[in-house]
Design a protein around this motif. Structure first.
Motif, short mmCIF file in Angstrom:
data_model
loop_
_atom_site.label_atom_id
_atom_site.label_comp_id
_atom_site.label_asym_id
_atom_site.label_seq_id
_atom_site.Cartn_x
_atom_site.Cartn_y
_atom_site.Cartn_z
N GLU A 143 12.10 6.53 0.84
CA GLU A 143 11.84 7.47 1.78
C GLU A 143 12.68 7.71 2.41
O GLU A 143 13.14 9.06 2.06
CB GLU A 143 11.02 6.51 3.23
CG GLU A 143 9.70 6.20 3.16
CD GLU A 143 8.73 7.28 2.49
OE1 GLU A 143 8.93 8.86 2.78
OE2 GLU A 143 8.04 7.07 1.28
N GLU A 144 14.09 6.93 2.19
CA GLU A 144 15.20 7.73 2.36
C GLU A 144 15.18 8.48 1.73
O GLU A 144 16.04 9.62 1.27
CB GLU A 144 16.50 6.47 2.80
CG GLU A 144 16.90 5.47 4.14
CD GLU A 144 15.36 4.66 3.66
OE1 GLU A 144 14.34 4.53 2.62
OE2 GLU A 144 15.22 3.66 4.53
N CYS A 145 15.57 8.20 0.67
CA CYS A 145 15.83 9.08 -1.00
C CYS A 145 14.89 10.71 -1.12
O CYS A 145 15.63 11.64 -1.08
CB CYS A 145 15.57 8.45 -2.02
SG CYS A 145 16.68 7.04 -1.95
N ARG A 146 13.37 10.00 -0.51
CA ARG A 146 12.61 11.26 -0.07
C ARG A 146 13.16 12.12 0.36
O ARG A 146 12.69 13.63 0.13
CB ARG A 146 11.46 10.76 -0.09
CG ARG A 146 10.02 11.81 -0.49
CD ARG A 146 8.57 11.25 -0.08
NE ARG A 146 8.10 9.92 0.03
CZ ARG A 146 8.00 9.79 -2.38
NH1 ARG A 146 7.66 11.19 -2.22
NH2 ARG A 146 7.54 8.54 -2.30
N LYS A 147 13.87 11.87 1.45
CA LYS A 147 13.96 12.95 2.28
C LYS A 147 15.33 13.78 1.92
O LYS A 147 15.46 15.05 2.61
CB LYS A 147 14.45 12.24 3.78
CG LYS A 147 14.67 12.82 4.98
CD LYS A 147 15.73 11.77 5.94
CE LYS A 147 16.65 12.55 6.62
NZ LYS A 147 16.93 11.63 7.98
N TYR A 148 15.83 13.55 1.31
CA TYR A 148 16.65 14.46 0.41
C TYR A 148 16.36 14.74 -0.74
O TYR A 148 17.18 15.54 -1.39
CB TYR A 148 18.88 13.21 0.75
CG TYR A 148 18.90 13.05 1.77
CD1 TYR A 148 19.89 14.46 2.85
CD2 TYR A 148 18.44 12.01 2.60
CE1 TYR A 148 19.77 14.06 4.41
CE2 TYR A 148 19.27 11.20 4.05
CZ TYR A 148 19.24 12.49 4.83
OH TYR A 148 19.98 12.73 6.03
N SER A 149 15.42 14.72 -1.28
CA SER A 149 15.20 14.42 -2.72
C SER A 149 14.27 16.33 -2.94
O SER A 149 13.40 16.13 -1.69
CB SER A 149 14.42 13.99 -3.64
OG SER A 149 15.94 12.90 -3.58
N ASP A 150 14.54 16.99 -3.77
CA ASP A 150 13.15 18.05 -3.52
C ASP A 150 11.96 17.08 -4.41
O ASP A 150 11.11 17.72 -4.42
CB ASP A 150 14.04 19.48 -4.10
CG ASP A 150 15.11 20.36 -3.21
OD1 ASP A 150 14.63 21.33 -2.35
OD2 ASP A 150 16.43 19.52 -3.74
N GLU A 151 12.16 16.95 -5.15
CA GLU A 151 11.50 15.93 -5.73
C GLU A 151 11.78 15.06 -6.22
O GLU A 151 13.36 14.70 -6.54
CB GLU A 151 11.07 16.75 -7.55
CG GLU A 151 10.13 16.52 -7.86
CD GLU A 151 9.74 17.00 -9.27
OE1 GLU A 151 10.39 18.57 -9.80
OE2 GLU A 151 8.97 16.12 -10.27
#
Lengths: 278, 464
Positions: A143-151
């Motif tokens: 979830e943390e990575c998703r928050k700062y990733s466009d994909e």
């Protein structure tokens, strides 16, 4: 002594730990690491800083149990103290605005990748992220990575989450689809080696974060030396981030294994000691 | 008084066959009677040359007289006026090139000089057995930061505390002492001695903070804001490598790594301590200085079958202390003189199996005045080895320097500091020891620390 303010088990062998170390928390940048010792008998263990809370003076690390020292670290609880904790060490990641960046993390290496994802996003990049692990349970910080990733693409060896396959399969698809200006790959050494080869094929430069055997972590002993280009570099002070295409991977992989025998001996002795204690 | 003995009073040592298998101290020290006997050999010269030859100018005849009189408190009080680390200096100082070299007794052909170093050790060891007195000085002269807790930093810190300064020493590693802790082995300098002498300095009011890498954990900016002055004594601290093919093989070490594993990390007590050291059969050590001796003798104690020192010059030019060389021979260390490694040979697992060397001849003297070794064509030979330890010196560690570009650096990469004052290009920042001179001795680093303390006192006093 450095107090542990939070300890959480992420999976069977992976743990998240927050340590009170205000000076480290105040200075740490993405890509840097700490060295800690559990007790006065402990070895110096390098671990990447996942994130910090400078106001509270806290530093987060994530580790996986792979031998005696990490097994012992996993027995620490909230309120316990680590004997030593020093940092932030090494050079920060080369964060700036590149355009579109691809971030590839494998296993517990995702913990080291996450702060770079965050900073690259803040620097205005379009961030594509690939996370890989053996199984669903081992995909950390999703979830943390998703928050700062466009994909965000997830790859698991068994297909229990995301797609079944290796991170390099996902990398190839992304490279076929669009132009990537800069890439990072952080994870097991062998993954970083193959991720480098995959990126090279598409002409994309890729940074890796090396985790060789270290002792002092301040450039004093040269134990962590790696051949980068034609030069001897010390991962602790010149790195840990290097261009993957310049790393002599075969040498790096062999050097990482040089204490395999002693590591096994130490771990077995520790497990026996723990078993005897019941 | 009995007639003066021609030779120094004997100091008992562990027998070579025994000590080759342990890390305990080789030289066992004088008892008071032997000390008094040795002290009685001193001529008590009026213009004692030994004092001038001592980098910290200890009143040598003074403390020796006190020993002769059996007055150990007085002997210690005299030494402590000049040195904060006498138990260490008594063991590791190159006395044969300093005080003992100019001893008038020793100038007489038939006589060996007075064993000044051994007497210093006797007094200091006596002091370590006494309870430590906490001094309650008012630290109202100012605040000084010392970076590095090696011999230079500790000396400056101790002297500054005595002068009434509030001193904080920052140490990057988890234990204080610098080279005394990570470099010099237990059998030459027991860590218990180092810890006790550091405790005496702490009792003066000096605060030591470990786990602080200046430049990383705290910045030079913060130091300049929070302190009236700063002494940088971080040591040389970046190992040189020959850079020959095979340097990346497993089994190739810098002496810094090998000795740090053993000393700082207690690798010889693995697995009680977690950090391992390889047990190797055939060890080759490159270099001819004291560090090479330490590495070779450590490898001997770790159980190597054969330890060979490869040195590019001949026995005559060997820079190591005579005592260390002598001990190494007793411990069956082999020497390959006039040889230089050209390549490390490995197997398919990336492990070292041999050291390819070339024979050297001595040519014209170089800048250092020593004859320059030149390779003899087609004279290569191979020494079988599963470990090689390079003890070929150190360069400047850049961790702090890279974060402090205002500080002027000399052409060798060390800090450009005035020899007479330890002053650097930045007002209030002083520097000394190996980070200024390049790798040298404990006592020279201490001499710089004493000088820096005096200069810092003057600087802070004048500023206020």
């Amino acid at each position: 002594m450095f107090k542990i303010t939070k300890m959480r088990q992420l999976s069977e062998k992976q743990f998240e730990m927050w340590v009170s170390a205000p000076r480290v928390a105040g200075k740490a940048k993405a890509g840097q690491f700490v060295i800690l010792r559990t007790t006065e008998f402990g070895e110096r263990i390098p671990l990447t800083i996942v994130q910090t809370d400078p106001e509270e003076g806290l530093v987060e690390i994530i580790f996986q149990v792979i031998g005696k020292s990490t097994a012992e670290l996993a027995t620490f609880k909230e309120g316990d103290s680590l004997h030593d904790f020093v940092g932030p060490l090494g050079m920060p990641a080369n964060v700036k605005k590149y355009g579109t960046v691809l971030l590839v993390g494998g296993g517990v290496g995702i913990a080291a990748l996450y702060p770079i994802i965050k900073e690259l996003k803040k620097a205005g990049n379009r961030v594509l992220t690939i996370l890989g692990a053996k199984t669903k349970e081992l995909v950390i910080l999703e979830e943390e990575c998703r928050k700062y990733s466009d994909e965000l693409i997830i790859m698991t060896d068994d297909g229990s989450l995301g797609e079944k396959g290796l991170v390099t399969n996902a990398m190839e698809k992304v490279f076929a689809r669009e132009k990537i200006d800069m890439a990072w790959a952080i994870g097991p050494s062998i993954m970083m080696k193959f991720a480098t080869m995959t990126a090279e094929k598409s002409g994309v430069p890729v940074y890796v974060s090396l985790n060789p055997i270290m002792i002092d972590g301040t450039g004093m002993c040269g134990g962590c030396r790696v051949t980068v280009g034609d030069a001897i570099k010390f991962a602790c002070v010149d790195g840990p981030e290097f261009l993957g295409s310049e790393v002599n991977w075969d040498e790096f992989l062999l050097r990482s294994k040089q204490y395999g025998h002693e590591e096994a001996e130490s771990f077995e002795a520790y497990q026996k000691e723990m078993a005897d204690l019941g | 008084m009995a007639k003066r003995s021609y030779t120094k009073t004997y100091m008992p040592e562990q027998a070579p066959e025994t000590r080759m298998h342990n890390f305990e101290e080789v030289a066992l020290g004088y008892d008071l009677e032997s000390g008094k006997l040795e002290a009685s050999r001193c001529l008590q010269c009026k213009n004692a040359p030994c004092i001038d030859a001592c980098p910290v100018m200890i009143d040598i005849p003074g403390f020796i007289k006190a020993i002769e009189d059996g007055d150990m408190p007085k002997a210690y009080e005299i030494i402590a006026r000049y040195s904060n680390l006498p138990a260490i200096c008594g063991r590791v100082c190159p006395q044969e090139k300093q005080c003992e070299m100019v001893c008038r007794l020793g100038r007489n052909k038939r006589f060996e000089p007075v064993a000044i170093g051994k007497l210093e050790r006797l007094v200091a060891d006596w002091a370590l057995e006494q309870p430590i007195e906490e001094k309650s000085t008012a630290f109202d002269k100012g605040k000084v930061a010392v970076i590095g807790s090696g011999p230079s930093g500790l000396t400056a810190a101790g002297d500054l505390a005595k002068l009434g300064y509030d001193v904080t020493v920052y140490e990057a590693l988890h234990a204080p002492g610098g080279v005394l802790t990570y470099g010099i082995p237990e059998f030459r300098l027991p860590k218990k001695v180092v810890r006790k002498e550091i405790a005496i300095i702490e009792a003066l009011g000096v605060k030591i903070e470990t786990n602080v890498v200046v430049g990383k954990t705290i910045t030079m900016d913060e130091i300049q804001q929070n302190f009236d002055a700063c002494y940088i004594a971080v040591g040389a601290g970046a190992p040189n490598f020959m850079g020959i093919p095979g340097t990346g093989l497993n089994g190739v070490y810098s002496s810094s790594e090998y000795l740090t594993r053993i000393n700082l990390m207690h690798g010889y007590e693995f697995p009680k301590y977690d950090t391992p050291v390889h047990q190797s059969k055939n060890v080759v050590v490159i270099g001819g200085g004291n560090v090479a001796m330490d590495a070779a003798r450590s490898a001997r104690r770790m159980g190597a079958d054969k330890v060979t020192i490869v040195y590019r010059r001949s026995e005559e030019e060997l820079p190591a202390r005579e005592e260390e060389y002598h001990h190494s021979l007793e411990e069956k260390i082999d020497y390959s003189w006039l040889s230089n490694p050209t390549e490390y040979l490995g197997n398919d697992k990336g492990e070292l199996v041999g050291v390819k060397c070339i024979k050297m001849a001595l040519g014209e003297p170089d800048d250092s005045g020593r004859r320059r070794p030149v390779p003899i064509p087609d004279s290569e030979f191979i020494i079988e080895a599963d470990m090689v330890i390079e003890a070929i010196g150190q360069g400047a560690n850049k961790v702090l320097l890279d974060t402090f570009p205002e500080l002027a650096i000399n052409k060798w990469g060390y800090i450009d500091a005035d020899e007479e004052s330890c002053a650097t290009s930045v007002p209030g920042i002083f520097a000394g020891g190996d980070i200024v001179t390049g790798a040298a001795t404990v006592i020279l680093a201490m001499g710089a620390g004493k000088l820096a303390a005096k200069e810092i006192d003057m600087y802070v006093t004048n500023k206020k």
